[in-house]
Scaffold this active site. Structure first.
Site, PDB file in Angstrom:
ATOM      1  N   TYR A  67       0.712  -1.319  -0.293  1.00  0.00           N
ATOM      2  CA  TYR A  67       0.161  -0.020  -0.025  1.00  0.00           C
ATOM      3  C   TYR A  67       0.881   1.287   0.145  1.00  0.00           C
ATOM      4  O   TYR A  67       0.504   2.301  -0.639  1.00  0.00           O
ATOM      5  CB  TYR A  67      -1.033   0.081   1.150  1.00  0.00           C
ATOM      6  CG  TYR A  67      -2.202  -0.873   0.997  1.00  0.00           C
ATOM      7  CD1 TYR A  67      -3.238  -0.382   0.100  1.00  0.00           C
ATOM      8  CD2 TYR A  67      -2.079  -2.139   1.404  1.00  0.00           C
ATOM      9  CE1 TYR A  67      -4.265  -1.169  -0.181  1.00  0.00           C
ATOM     10  CE2 TYR A  67      -3.176  -3.074   0.840  1.00  0.00           C
ATOM     11  CZ  TYR A  67      -4.386  -2.411   0.170  1.00  0.00           C
ATOM     12  OH  TYR A  67      -5.493  -3.152   0.037  1.00  0.00           O
ATOM     13  N   GLN A 101     -15.517   3.469  -6.329  1.00  0.00           N
ATOM     14  CA  GLN A 101     -14.874   2.335  -5.622  1.00  0.00           C
ATOM     15  C   GLN A 101     -13.553   2.691  -5.575  1.00  0.00           C
ATOM     16  O   GLN A 101     -12.560   2.023  -4.984  1.00  0.00           O
ATOM     17  CB  GLN A 101     -14.962   1.093  -6.605  1.00  0.00           C
ATOM     18  CG  GLN A 101     -16.473   0.727  -6.772  1.00  0.00           C
ATOM     19  CD  GLN A 101     -16.557  -0.261  -7.854  1.00  0.00           C
ATOM     20  OE1 GLN A 101     -16.695  -1.533  -7.727  1.00  0.00           O
ATOM     21  NE2 GLN A 101     -16.862   0.224  -9.142  1.00  0.00           N
ATOM     22  N   VAL A 103      -9.773   4.226  -4.460  1.00  0.00           N
ATOM     23  CA  VAL A 103      -9.310   4.880  -3.193  1.00  0.00           C
ATOM     24  C   VAL A 103      -8.215   5.958  -3.302  1.00  0.00           C
ATOM     25  O   VAL A 103      -7.411   6.012  -2.576  1.00  0.00           O
ATOM     26  CB  VAL A 103      -8.872   3.451  -2.513  1.00  0.00           C
ATOM     27  CG1 VAL A 103      -9.808   2.714  -2.032  1.00  0.00           C
ATOM     28  CG2 VAL A 103      -7.774   2.827  -3.278  1.00  0.00           C
ATOM     29  N   HIS A 119     -15.108   2.244  -1.006  1.00  0.00           N
ATOM     30  CA  HIS A 119     -13.921   1.408  -0.606  1.00  0.00           C
ATOM     31  C   HIS A 119     -12.846   2.023   0.227  1.00  0.00           C
ATOM     32  O   HIS A 119     -11.663   1.641   0.304  1.00  0.00           O
ATOM     33  CB  HIS A 119     -13.452   0.632  -1.918  1.00  0.00           C
ATOM     34  CG  HIS A 119     -14.217  -0.327  -2.596  1.00  0.00           C
ATOM     35  ND1 HIS A 119     -14.073  -0.702  -3.602  1.00  0.00           N
ATOM     36  CD2 HIS A 119     -15.549  -0.687  -1.869  1.00  0.00           C
ATOM     37  CE1 HIS A 119     -15.202  -1.534  -3.968  1.00  0.00           C
ATOM     38  NE2 HIS A 119     -15.958  -1.419  -3.203  1.00  0.00           N
ATOM     39  N   CYS A 149      -3.322   3.939  20.862  1.00  0.00           N
ATOM     40  CA  CYS A 149      -3.867   2.490  21.434  1.00  0.00           C
ATOM     41  C   CYS A 149      -2.663   1.664  21.126  1.00  0.00           C
ATOM     42  O   CYS A 149      -2.667   0.621  21.841  1.00  0.00           O
ATOM     43  CB  CYS A 149      -5.257   1.904  21.222  1.00  0.00           C
ATOM     44  SG  CYS A 149      -5.136   1.128  19.551  1.00  0.00           S
ATOM     45  N   SER A 188     -15.599  -2.785 -13.666  1.00  0.00           N
ATOM     46  CA  SER A 188     -15.792  -3.911 -14.501  1.00  0.00           C
ATOM     47  C   SER A 188     -17.318  -4.452 -13.630  1.00  0.00           C
ATOM     48  O   SER A 188     -17.809  -5.479 -14.264  1.00  0.00           O
ATOM     49  CB  SER A 188     -14.814  -5.024 -13.916  1.00  0.00           C
ATOM     50  OG  SER A 188     -14.636  -5.191 -12.586  1.00  0.00           O
ATOM     51  N   PRO A 213     -14.066   1.004 -22.361  1.00  0.00           N
ATOM     52  CA  PRO A 213     -13.591   0.377 -23.862  1.00  0.00           C
ATOM     53  C   PRO A 213     -14.345  -1.054 -24.164  1.00  0.00           C
ATOM     54  O   PRO A 213     -14.468  -1.450 -25.253  1.00  0.00           O
ATOM     55  CB  PRO A 213     -12.183   0.219 -23.510  1.00  0.00           C
ATOM     56  CG  PRO A 213     -11.828   1.024 -22.341  1.00  0.00           C
ATOM     57  CD  PRO A 213     -12.962   1.202 -21.429  1.00  0.00           C
TER      58      PRO A 213
HETATM   59  P1  OAD Z   1     -11.458  -3.500 -12.474  1.00  0.00           P
HETATM   60  O1  OAD Z   1     -10.292  -3.491 -12.630  1.00  0.00           O
HETATM   61  O2  OAD Z   1     -12.063  -4.603 -11.879  1.00  0.00           O
HETATM   62  O3  OAD Z   1     -12.189  -2.905 -13.923  1.00  0.00           O
HETATM   63  C1  OAD Z   1     -11.491  -1.872 -14.509  1.00  0.00           C
HETATM   64  C2  OAD Z   1     -12.559  -1.602 -15.799  1.00  0.00           C
HETATM   65  O4  OAD Z   1     -12.273  -0.397 -16.258  1.00  0.00           O
HETATM   66  C3  OAD Z   1     -12.496  -2.731 -16.706  1.00  0.00           C
HETATM   67  O5  OAD Z   1     -13.949  -2.996 -17.008  1.00  0.00           O
HETATM   68  C4  OAD Z   1     -11.774  -2.036 -17.912  1.00  0.00           C
HETATM   69  O6  OAD Z   1     -12.272  -2.545 -19.049  1.00  0.00           O
HETATM   70  C5  OAD Z   1     -12.223  -0.640 -17.662  1.00  0.00           C
HETATM   71  N1  OAD Z   1     -11.082   0.382 -18.201  1.00  0.00           N
HETATM   72  C6  OAD Z   1      -9.720   0.308 -18.391  1.00  0.00           C
HETATM   73  N2  OAD Z   1      -9.520   1.383 -18.845  1.00  0.00           N
HETATM   74  C7  OAD Z   1     -10.374   2.110 -19.093  1.00  0.00           C
HETATM   75  C8  OAD Z   1     -10.426   3.609 -19.272  1.00  0.00           C
HETATM   76  N3  OAD Z   1      -9.357   4.382 -19.907  1.00  0.00           N
HETATM   77  N4  OAD Z   1     -11.853   4.256 -19.162  1.00  0.00           N
HETATM   78  C9  OAD Z   1     -12.624   3.567 -18.901  1.00  0.00           C
HETATM   79  N5  OAD Z   1     -12.533   2.463 -18.522  1.00  0.00           N
HETATM   80  C10 OAD Z   1     -11.572   1.800 -18.624  1.00  0.00           C
HETATM   81  O7  OAD Z   1     -11.616  -2.252 -11.432  1.00  0.00           O
HETATM   82  P2  OAD Z   1     -13.029  -2.059 -10.498  1.00  0.00           P
HETATM   83  O8  OAD Z   1     -14.225  -2.322 -11.502  1.00  0.00           O
HETATM   84  O9  OAD Z   1     -12.746  -0.735 -10.062  1.00  0.00           O
HETATM   85  O10 OAD Z   1     -11.918  -3.175  -4.449  1.00  0.00           O
HETATM   86  O11 OAD Z   1     -12.770  -2.822  -9.355  1.00  0.00           O
HETATM   87  C11 OAD Z   1     -13.689  -2.903  -8.465  1.00  0.00           C
HETATM   88  C12 OAD Z   1     -13.162  -3.209  -6.926  1.00  0.00           C
HETATM   89  O12 OAD Z   1     -12.342  -4.304  -6.968  1.00  0.00           O
HETATM   90  C13 OAD Z   1     -11.779  -2.380  -6.405  1.00  0.00           C
HETATM   91  O13 OAD Z   1     -12.505  -1.160  -5.867  1.00  0.00           O
HETATM   92  C14 OAD Z   1     -11.260  -2.876  -5.837  1.00  0.00           C
HETATM   93  C15 OAD Z   1     -11.071  -4.431  -6.581  1.00  0.00           C
HETATM   94  O14 OAD Z   1     -10.640  -5.448  -5.745  1.00  0.00           O
HETATM   95  C16 OAD Z   1     -11.146  -3.389  -3.238  1.00  0.00           C
HETATM   96  O15 OAD Z   1     -10.032  -3.271  -3.315  1.00  0.00           O
HETATM   97  C17 OAD Z   1     -12.293  -3.775  -2.093  1.00  0.00           C
END
Ligand code: OAD
Length: 246
Positions: A67, A101, A103, A119, A149, A188, A213
């Site tokens: 992190y 979502q 951070v 998140h 603590c 996604s 995309p």
């Molecule tokens: P993902 O990595 O699952 O999905 C990212 C999405 O962004 C995919 O559908 C890509 O096709 C799309 N993408 C890529 N480049 C892009 C661009 N330039 N413009 C628009 N879209 C684009 O990420 P999240 O959906 O955010 O949670 O994932 C959800 C959660 O899963 C995160 O918050 C994290 C992860 O595990 C935790 O850590 C709790």
């Protein structure tokens, strides 16, 4: 005039807009997504080793280092035109709730206010045992301890198996229920409960616009419009189409 079904017209006529963003909106700011087949974090690391409370209990140093490195990467990242277009959009529509979502805090740095962070936020830390927030992120190699603590400090993000911050979730659900238009940007839509927000909105009659995309792995459903392309291009284009004279 464009037909009513076009996304730009739907947006222009909307009174309440809910936006859900995911890692894709920050991709062009240089921050990796999670599930991209080559560059995504979960293609290179195992979530079970880094993003669960059990992982932290097992190996706090490893989790802290990961992190810390992600936070360092953030220092060089800047909001992109996609983040900025959402700031503009909030001035155009009567009510906009921005739910993320992510951070990375890039929406706030772009100028968005009242962002609902489902998140958590990578730039904050709290202690593992009692949740005491630390005033600043200690940039140390060793895992620091809570000044109140003494328990270990961890990033203030939601890990797998943990509950979402309840106030944020409540605001997100409310916004989805009341939205005329629900914009899903760069996610996604695989992680619950965020993934269900678009269907909660759709059930109540909202149009769902998906900016991504690709629709790979995503259900389309009735009333879902896919705008294919990167958020940094599609969002500004959508706004200029909806408000062409600005
Ligand atoms: P993902 O990595 O699952 O999905 C990212 C999405 O962004 C995919 O559908 C890509 O096709 C799309 N993408 C890529 N480049 C892009 C661009 N330039 N413009 C628009 N879209 C684009 O990420 P999240 O959906 O955010 O949670 O994932 C959800 C959660 O899963 C995160 O918050 C994290 C992860 O595990 C935790 O850590 C709790």
């Amino acid at each position: 005039m464009a037909p009513i079904s076009t996304p730009a017209t739907l947006l222009k006529r909307a009174r309440r807009v809910a936006v859900l963003t995911g890692a894709g909106i920050s991709a062009e700011s240089g921050i990796p997504t999670f599930r991209d087949a080559l560059s995504g974090y979960w293609a290179r690391f195992r979530a079970e080793d880094l993003a669960t409370p059990e992982a932290f209990e097992r190996d706090p140093e490893l989790v802290w280092r990961w992190y810390r490195e992600r936070r360092h990467r953030l220092r060089d990242a800047e909001p992109n035109p996609g983040h900025r277009a959402l700031v503009t959009l909030s001035d155009k529509v009567p009510q906009l709730t921005l739910i993320t979502q992510n951070v990375d805090g890039l929406h706030a740095r772009a100028g968005s206010t009242g962002v609902v962070e489902l998140h958590g936020n990578l730039t904050r830390v709290r202690c593992f045992d009692a949740g005491h927030l630390a005033p600043e992120f200690p940039d140390t190699e060793a895992v620091p301890r809570c000044a109140r603590c003494g328990s270990l400090l961890r990033p203030d993000v939601v890990w797998f198996g943990e509950l979402l911050p309840q106030a944020a979730l409540h605001r997100a659900l409310e916004a989805a229920r009341r939205a005329d238009v629900f914009l899903s940007v760069g996610t996604s839509n695989l992680v619950e409960p965020a993934a269900s927000l678009r269907w909660i909105a759709a059930e109540r009659g909202a149009a769902v616009l998906v900016i991504n995309p690709t629709m790979d792995g995503q259900r389309r459903g009735p009333g879902v419009h896919h705008l294919a392309g990167p958020a940094s291009r599609i969002l500004p284009e959508l706004l200029s189409e909806a408000w062409p004279t600005d």
